[in-house]
Structures are given as C-alpha cells and as structure tokens.
Design a protein around this motif. Structure first.
Motif, PDB file in Angstrom:
ATOM      1  N   SER A 214       0.810  -1.225   0.000  1.00 60.63           N
ATOM      2  CA  SER A 214       0.000   0.000   0.000  1.00 60.63           C
ATOM      3  C   SER A 214       0.840   1.271   0.000  1.00 60.63           C
ATOM      4  O   SER A 214       0.457   2.278  -0.595  1.00 60.63           O
ATOM      5  CB  SER A 214      -0.944   0.007   1.211  1.00 60.63           C
ATOM      6  OG  SER A 214      -0.224   0.187   2.411  1.00 60.63           O
ATOM      7  N   GLY A 215       1.979   1.246   0.705  1.00 61.44           N
ATOM      8  CA  GLY A 215       2.773   2.462   0.832  1.00 61.44           C
ATOM      9  C   GLY A 215       2.214   3.425   1.862  1.00 61.44           C
ATOM     10  O   GLY A 215       2.800   4.476   2.128  1.00 61.44           O
ATOM     11  N   ASP A 216       1.069   3.091   2.442  1.00 60.17           N
ATOM     12  CA  ASP A 216       0.432   3.934   3.469  1.00 60.17           C
ATOM     13  C   ASP A 216      -0.445   3.013   4.316  1.00 60.17           C
ATOM     14  O   ASP A 216      -1.664   2.983   4.166  1.00 60.17           O
ATOM     15  CB  ASP A 216      -0.393   5.037   2.808  1.00 60.17           C
ATOM     16  CG  ASP A 216      -0.884   6.088   3.800  1.00 60.17           C
ATOM     17  OD1 ASP A 216      -0.774   5.849   5.018  1.00 60.17           O
ATOM     18  OD2 ASP A 216      -1.380   7.137   3.356  1.00 60.17           O
ATOM     19  N   LEU A 217       0.186   2.292   5.224  1.00 54.85           N
ATOM     20  CA  LEU A 217      -0.507   1.240   5.958  1.00 54.85           C
ATOM     21  C   LEU A 217      -1.652   1.774   6.805  1.00 54.85           C
ATOM     22  O   LEU A 217      -2.733   1.185   6.842  1.00 54.85           O
ATOM     23  CB  LEU A 217       0.490   0.477   6.846  1.00 54.85           C
ATOM     24  CG  LEU A 217      -0.103  -0.648   7.708  1.00 54.85           C
ATOM     25  CD1 LEU A 217      -0.762  -1.706   6.833  1.00 54.85           C
ATOM     26  CD2 LEU A 217       0.978  -1.276   8.589  1.00 54.85           C
ATOM     27  N   LYS A 218      -1.425   2.905   7.488  1.00 51.89           N
ATOM     28  CA  LYS A 218      -2.481   3.399   8.379  1.00 51.89           C
ATOM     29  C   LYS A 218      -3.712   3.837   7.602  1.00 51.89           C
ATOM     30  O   LYS A 218      -4.857   3.627   8.040  1.00 51.89           O
ATOM     31  CB  LYS A 218      -1.964   4.524   9.263  1.00 51.89           C
ATOM     32  CG  LYS A 218      -1.547   5.801   8.567  1.00 51.89           C
ATOM     33  CD  LYS A 218      -1.032   6.820   9.573  1.00 51.89           C
ATOM     34  CE  LYS A 218      -0.790   8.164   8.909  1.00 51.89           C
ATOM     35  NZ  LYS A 218       0.262   8.094   7.860  1.00 51.89           N
ATOM     36  N   PHE A 219      -3.521   4.426   6.418  1.00 50.98           N
ATOM     37  CA  PHE A 219      -4.652   4.826   5.582  1.00 50.98           C
ATOM     38  C   PHE A 219      -5.361   3.588   5.028  1.00 50.98           C
ATOM     39  O   PHE A 219      -6.591   3.515   5.003  1.00 50.98           O
ATOM     40  CB  PHE A 219      -4.163   5.731   4.451  1.00 50.98           C
ATOM     41  CG  PHE A 219      -5.258   6.340   3.616  1.00 50.98           C
ATOM     42  CD1 PHE A 219      -6.483   6.662   4.166  1.00 50.98           C
ATOM     43  CD2 PHE A 219      -5.051   6.594   2.266  1.00 50.98           C
ATOM     44  CE1 PHE A 219      -7.499   7.224   3.387  1.00 50.98           C
ATOM     45  CE2 PHE A 219      -6.043   7.161   1.479  1.00 50.98           C
ATOM     46  CZ  PHE A 219      -7.270   7.467   2.046  1.00 50.98           C
ATOM     47  N   ALA A 220      -4.579   2.599   4.599  1.00 52.86           N
ATOM     48  CA  ALA A 220      -5.157   1.362   4.075  1.00 52.86           C
ATOM     49  C   ALA A 220      -5.952   0.644   5.163  1.00 52.86           C
ATOM     50  O   ALA A 220      -7.060   0.148   4.911  1.00 52.86           O
ATOM     51  CB  ALA A 220      -4.059   0.446   3.535  1.00 52.86           C
ATOM     52  N   PHE A 221      -5.403   0.597   6.368  1.00 43.54           N
ATOM     53  CA  PHE A 221      -6.110  -0.040   7.476  1.00 43.54           C
ATOM     54  C   PHE A 221      -7.411   0.694   7.784  1.00 43.54           C
ATOM     55  O   PHE A 221      -8.457   0.062   8.013  1.00 43.54           O
ATOM     56  CB  PHE A 221      -5.231  -0.063   8.730  1.00 43.54           C
ATOM     57  CG  PHE A 221      -6.002  -0.349   9.988  1.00 43.54           C
ATOM     58  CD1 PHE A 221      -6.515  -1.611  10.228  1.00 43.54           C
ATOM     59  CD2 PHE A 221      -6.234   0.661  10.913  1.00 43.54           C
ATOM     60  CE1 PHE A 221      -7.252  -1.874  11.377  1.00 43.54           C
ATOM     61  CE2 PHE A 221      -6.964   0.407  12.059  1.00 43.54           C
ATOM     62  CZ  PHE A 221      -7.479  -0.856  12.294  1.00 43.54           C
ATOM     63  N   LEU A 222      -7.369   2.008   7.775  1.00 46.02           N
ATOM     64  CA  LEU A 222      -8.566   2.797   8.061  1.00 46.02           C
ATOM     65  C   LEU A 222      -9.661   2.507   7.042  1.00 46.02           C
ATOM     66  O   LEU A 222     -10.830   2.297   7.407  1.00 46.02           O
ATOM     67  CB  LEU A 222      -8.217   4.286   8.055  1.00 46.02           C
ATOM     68  CG  LEU A 222      -9.269   5.244   8.632  1.00 46.02           C
ATOM     69  CD1 LEU A 222      -9.535   4.929  10.094  1.00 46.02           C
ATOM     70  CD2 LEU A 222      -8.821   6.694   8.463  1.00 46.02           C
ATOM     71  N   LEU A 223      -9.307   2.438   5.773  1.00 43.94           N
ATOM     72  CA  LEU A 223     -10.288   2.125   4.735  1.00 43.94           C
ATOM     73  C   LEU A 223     -10.750   0.669   4.839  1.00 43.94           C
ATOM     74  O   LEU A 223     -11.904   0.359   4.537  1.00 43.94           O
ATOM     75  CB  LEU A 223      -9.696   2.394   3.351  1.00 43.94           C
ATOM     76  CG  LEU A 223      -9.425   3.858   3.007  1.00 43.94           C
ATOM     77  CD1 LEU A 223      -8.828   3.973   1.604  1.00 43.94           C
ATOM     78  CD2 LEU A 223     -10.703   4.692   3.105  1.00 43.94           C
ATOM     79  N   PHE A 224      -9.874  -0.201   5.266  1.00 45.20           N
ATOM     80  CA  PHE A 224     -10.227  -1.610   5.481  1.00 45.20           C
ATOM     81  C   PHE A 224     -11.380  -1.726   6.475  1.00 45.20           C
ATOM     82  O   PHE A 224     -12.304  -2.524   6.292  1.00 45.20           O
ATOM     83  CB  PHE A 224      -8.993  -2.362   5.992  1.00 45.20           C
ATOM     84  CG  PHE A 224      -9.252  -3.764   6.455  1.00 45.20           C
ATOM     85  CD1 PHE A 224      -9.485  -4.781   5.538  1.00 45.20           C
ATOM     86  CD2 PHE A 224      -9.246  -4.083   7.810  1.00 45.20           C
ATOM     87  CE1 PHE A 224      -9.718  -6.092   5.971  1.00 45.20           C
ATOM     88  CE2 PHE A 224      -9.477  -5.372   8.244  1.00 45.20           C
ATOM     89  CZ  PHE A 224      -9.711  -6.383   7.325  1.00 45.20           C
ATOM     90  N   VAL A 225     -11.337  -0.898   7.504  1.00 46.63           N
ATOM     91  CA  VAL A 225     -12.396  -0.912   8.514  1.00 46.63           C
ATOM     92  C   VAL A 225     -13.620  -0.145   8.040  1.00 46.63           C
ATOM     93  O   VAL A 225     -14.749  -0.653   8.056  1.00 46.63           O
ATOM     94  CB  VAL A 225     -11.891  -0.312   9.841  1.00 46.63           C
ATOM     95  CG1 VAL A 225     -13.039  -0.208  10.846  1.00 46.63           C
ATOM     96  CG2 VAL A 225     -10.767  -1.153  10.418  1.00 46.63           C
TER      97      VAL A 225
END
Length: 380
Positions: free
Chosen positions: A132-143
């Motif tokens: 992703s290159g932006d784990l925290k943003f990807a995780f947020l969208l995952f939720v």
C-alpha cells in the motif's frame, strides 16, 4: 460497536507511531525503495496486526459466528477420518482445519475462532504492509469500507481470500501451474473461490484499456437485462449448488443496496480521474484495478441476487489498495489536496450508516464480543 471504533483508533495510532522516516544529514526526509512499499516499522506493524487479529477472534454473536461455533461443537470426526474421505468440491479442507484444532489443540470453540482469525487477518494486513505504501490509511479504509466487518461474517470466504493474496506474484508472473493448485486449495474452504480461475485470464489486462470498456459494457448489460437474463445466469452459476442454495434467499439481502453499490464503485471512479498519472507506477496496478472492477460489477448485480454480491468479498480488499494508491498520488497536486480528507469523512459516514442503520448496532451492543464467558458484553 464500541469494540469496532476503539480497536480501530488504537491500531491506527500504533501504525501512525510506527511511520518509517529516513532522514539525510541535512535533515531532509527521503523515501527509499523499501519506504515506498513499507512505510511502517515492522515492530509496530506486528503489534497492530496482533491486536486486530486478537480482537477479531474475540467475536461471539456477530453474523455467522454462532453457526461456526455450533459446527465446531458438533464436529465428531477425526483428522484421519477426514483425510480418508477427502473429496474435492466438498469443502473438506475447512472440515480438516476444524478437526485438527479440536483434536490436537483445543475443544474450545473460542480457540478455533481465534486461530482462524489470525490466519485470515495477518495475510491481509501483510498484503497492505507490503504494497500500500500507506498502511495506516489502508487499514482505516479496510475498517470503514466494511472489509473488517465482512471478515467477521464471511469467515470462510475471507480465509480463502487470504490464501489467494499469497498467490499475487504468481498471478502477475502468469505461473498458472502454481497458481491453479492454490485456487483449488482455497476452493476446498469455500467453493466460490473457484472464481479465481476466471480471474487468472483477466487480472493482467491493462487498466482502462479496451478490456475495461468491454467489462463495463458487459456489467451494465447484465444489470439492465437481469429481469430477462437473470434466470439463465442463475441456472448457470447458482442452481443446484450449496453456495446458491445458501445465499439466494431473502435472509442475506439486507445489506445490499444502492449505497453499498456506490461505495464499492468509488475506487474505480477515482482511478478513472487519475488514470493518466498511474501508468507504470505500481507493479501490480493492473491486477488490483481489475479486481476492483470485478468487485463493483458483482456488487451491482448483487442488487438482484445476494449470490453475486457475496462474491465481492474476494475482491473488496483490492478496493482499499486501489483507493490508497490513487488518492495518495492525487494529493500531490494542488487541486486535489482536499481529496484524502473528503475520502475519510465520506467513509466514516458510510461506516456509521452500516453499523447503526443496516446492522442496528448500538454503542454498547451486547453479545457481539466476549471476554471471560459466552454471555459477556463487549470487552471494552
């Protein structure tokens, strides 16, 4: 609902604290090749992932979890018996997993749910960590986009999808002789995973090329003509299958609506706006794009039949990474500085809509998660 929110905030904070930065002697932040792919320090990634996987395994009466608990309690076969009667197409691999855990690890269904949660969540977050290159943003969208909630409900499909994520490089390199056996393996957990056989032939097509236009036309055609073509499609893909018999009922239609279709289509629409800037930027971009396209199409047709909407569980994880890539590229330009914040606000609104209005959850909803006993309220 409190568990969803507070766990999300905690894991997001951990990933944010673990943001990797490389600084030169002049104090200028630079991105190395590993920073582009992995922007979070490994320790913080592991810590956040373990917390999320643990909480995921602590669910009790959410979605299909009760059914899986009952099936685990009622299993009365040993590992050797499952192996001796193992048949392709009967989803016996999942039966084997249950039998192994019950025979050699624990007879407690909580342990079973916890183990399956770890072997599902870890590969998914590792996928985002790697690409992703932006784990925290990807995780947020995952939720916020509902993927985490869907992993609690569609346990077997998400487990099969986690297996297929590990075959991404094989799909990219077109190593069919290794890829196909993994598809067959995943399909022994959930039969619908055979859809990845079809994926092999379309995943590497160029994003927004001729094939994309053909797929869009086919998708719109099937949607508009479903009252006529629907019976043929059902006879072809649904009738006389366990998958079709289970999900082609009104019981599973409650979460399929035009709002969800719109949300699942957002990554494709954003990628269209940014299509000229993404050419050649990411190794797996075409694969991720085509998976997202399939997700949008399955959700659209899912307005008529939940059988097809359930297939989007295999592809919605790619929606997250497609959105992250495009938005993080767009914010580099002045005219799109606002888009990341707008994205987060909109997905927060969608998350609240899903939790409160679709699933009727309250902040202190009881019996969704447990701590010490089966009947405990949420552990937070």
């Amino acid at each position: 609902m409190s568990v969803f929110v507070l766990t999300t905030l905690l894991v997001y904070l951990i990933f944010a604290l673990g943001k990797r930065k490389t600084v030169t002697s002049k104090g200028i932040t630079v991105n190395t090749e590993i920073d582009i792919n992995r922007d979070t320090q490994t320790f913080f990634f592991v810590l956040g992932t373990v917390i999320l996987a643990y909480v995921t395994g602590q669910r009790f009466a959410f979605g299909d979890t009760n059914a899986y608990i009952d099936s685990f309690n009622n299993i009365d076969v040993t590992v050797s018996e499952v192996l001796s009667e193992f048949k392709l197409g009967e989803e016996h691999l999942f039966l084997l997993i249950k039998a192994f855990i019950k025979q050699y690890i624990s007879t407690e269904p909580r342990v079973f749910i916890e183990i399956v949660s770890f072997i599902t969540i870890v590969p998914i977050l590792y996928f985002y960590f790697n690409y992703s290159g932006d784990l925290k943003f990807a995780f947020l969208l995952f939720v916020l986009s509902g993927c985490w909630e869907h992993s609690l409900n569609g346990l077997r499909q998400y487990l099969a999808c986690a297996i297929m994520l590990m075959a991404l490089s094989l799909l990219y390199k077109r190593k069919w002789y290794l890829y196909i056996p993994i598809v067959i393996l995943a399909a022994q957990i959930h039969t619908s995973a055979y859809i990845f056989m079809v994926v092999y032939f379309i995943a590497n097509k160029p994003a927004w090329g001729k094939f994309t236009k053909i797929m869009l036309v086919i998708g719109l055609f099937l949607f508009v003509t479903y009252p006529v073509t629907g019976s043929f499609m059902n006879n072809l893909f649904v009738e006389n299958t366990d998958y079709g018999e289970k999900y082609n009922t009104s019981e599973f239609n409650y979460s399929i609506n035009i709002i969800r279709v719109a949300v699942m289509s957002v990554p494709i629409m954003v990628s269209f706006l940014n299509r000229k800037n993404m050419i050649g930027k990411y190794k797996y971009y075409d694969i991720v794009f085509n998976m997202s396209l399939l997700c949008a199409m399955c959700t659209l047709i899912g307005l008529f039949s939940t059988v097809y909407a359930r297939l989007n569980l295999y592809f919605e994880l790619f929606n997250v990474i497609l959105l992250v890539w495009n938005i993080n590229d767009m914010v580099k330009r002045e005219r799109y500085k606002w888009i990341k914040y707008a994205c987060i606000v909109c997905f927060v609104a969608y998350f609240i809509y899903q939790m409160v209005f679709t699933y009727n959850l309250s902040w202190y909803g009881r019996y969704l998660f447990f701590c010490n006993n089966w009947g405990d309220a949420s552990w937070i």
